[in-house]
Scaffold this active site. Sequence first.
Site, PDB file in Angstrom:
ATOM      1  N   GLU A  72      59.805  33.119  26.557  1.00 16.06           N
ATOM      2  CA  GLU A  72      59.517  32.085  27.562  1.00 16.06           C
ATOM      3  C   GLU A  72      60.599  31.019  27.686  1.00 16.06           C
ATOM      4  O   GLU A  72      60.832  30.489  28.785  1.00 16.06           O
ATOM      5  CB  GLU A  72      58.167  31.423  27.243  1.00 16.06           C
ATOM      6  CG  GLU A  72      56.951  32.247  27.615  1.00 16.06           C
ATOM      7  CD  GLU A  72      56.527  33.229  26.528  1.00 16.06           C
ATOM      8  OE1 GLU A  72      55.428  33.788  26.638  1.00 16.06           O
ATOM      9  OE2 GLU A  72      57.311  33.434  25.566  1.00 16.06           O
TER      10      GLU A  72
ATOM     11  N   GLY B 104      53.233  36.921  27.482  1.00 22.14           N
ATOM     12  CA  GLY B 104      51.781  37.027  27.521  1.00 22.14           C
ATOM     13  C   GLY B 104      51.264  38.326  26.945  1.00 22.14           C
ATOM     14  O   GLY B 104      50.123  38.387  26.465  1.00 22.14           O
TER      15      GLY B 104
ATOM     16  N   ALA C 264      53.677  37.892  31.582  1.00 22.49           N
ATOM     17  CA  ALA C 264      52.897  37.388  32.709  1.00 22.49           C
ATOM     18  C   ALA C 264      53.630  37.711  34.016  1.00 22.49           C
ATOM     19  O   ALA C 264      54.825  38.002  34.014  1.00 22.49           O
ATOM     20  CB  ALA C 264      52.690  35.887  32.575  1.00 22.49           C
TER      21      ALA C 264
ATOM     22  N   GLU D 178      51.149  37.735  23.281  1.00 27.51           N
ATOM     23  CA  GLU D 178      50.047  36.793  23.064  1.00 27.51           C
ATOM     24  C   GLU D 178      48.702  37.508  23.159  1.00 27.51           C
ATOM     25  O   GLU D 178      47.774  37.209  22.400  1.00 27.51           O
ATOM     26  CB  GLU D 178      50.136  35.659  24.084  1.00 27.51           C
ATOM     27  CG  GLU D 178      51.310  34.725  23.809  1.00 27.51           C
ATOM     28  CD  GLU D 178      51.504  33.673  24.880  1.00 27.51           C
ATOM     29  OE1 GLU D 178      51.452  32.476  24.557  1.00 27.51           O
ATOM     30  OE2 GLU D 178      51.700  34.049  26.062  1.00 27.51           O
TER      31      GLU D 178
END
Length: 258
Positions: free
Chosen positions: A135, A112, A66, A115
């Site tokens: 993370e 992300g 992200a 993911e």
Amino acid sequence: MMEELVLVSKEGKIATVTINRPKQLNALNGETIATLSETMKSLEGDDSVRAIILTGSGEKSFVAGADIKEFANYSVEEGKDLARRGHESLFNLIENLRKPVIAAVNGFALGGGLELAMSCHMRVASDNASMGLPEVTLGVIPGYGGTQRLAQLVGKGKAMEMITTAGMIDANDGLKWGLVNHVTSADELMTKCSEIAGKIARNSGVAIAAAISAVNAGFAEGVDGFEAEITAFGEAFGTDEFKEGTTAFLEKRKPEFK
């Protein structure tokens, strides 16, 4: 002229979606997530498309994570809203899309990015891929479904190890643990994805959509996956594609699914 965040190309019944932020290693910001969401919705409604390949531009990265600078100063409520919007607008959308989405994982798929790949229905990785959920090194946890989908794919123990150590695994370890379906060279990555997508495109789109829904039902809280399968199986008997498929079989010809 500003470059497009998401590129779409079509060849036959296969659409390829490319996240196009190579200077940022295709990191996901709010605008990219929104654009991807609209792109996927549009392709789901496009009757000429039977399968979708999702990848990142360049050879270095599928999606490197992200865009941290966007949320570095968020409050607790803003953080919850960020995750919820991501789940609803993109990650759950892809998982439940009526058309199979194949992630072509080239290079880094972190945070992300992993993911996003895990929300796809299958994953093919190039042999230079590196995958992980880092993370916890930022004092946060995966927020776009990573804690759930990783455990579903690799098992609870391995997911705990990957998340708590923030460690990365390569493509071959990903294959070993069931995180990816196939490993190829970087040069053959898109060819392999197109090969799989081509096999999908020959089959009944209506039946494939029902199969996706039935498989996902087995992982949904409070849903009986077996009962969902029985219902979807029965409903298939009322479709034109069932009639075409069975008729073609009996007539010893290839079906022509519309």
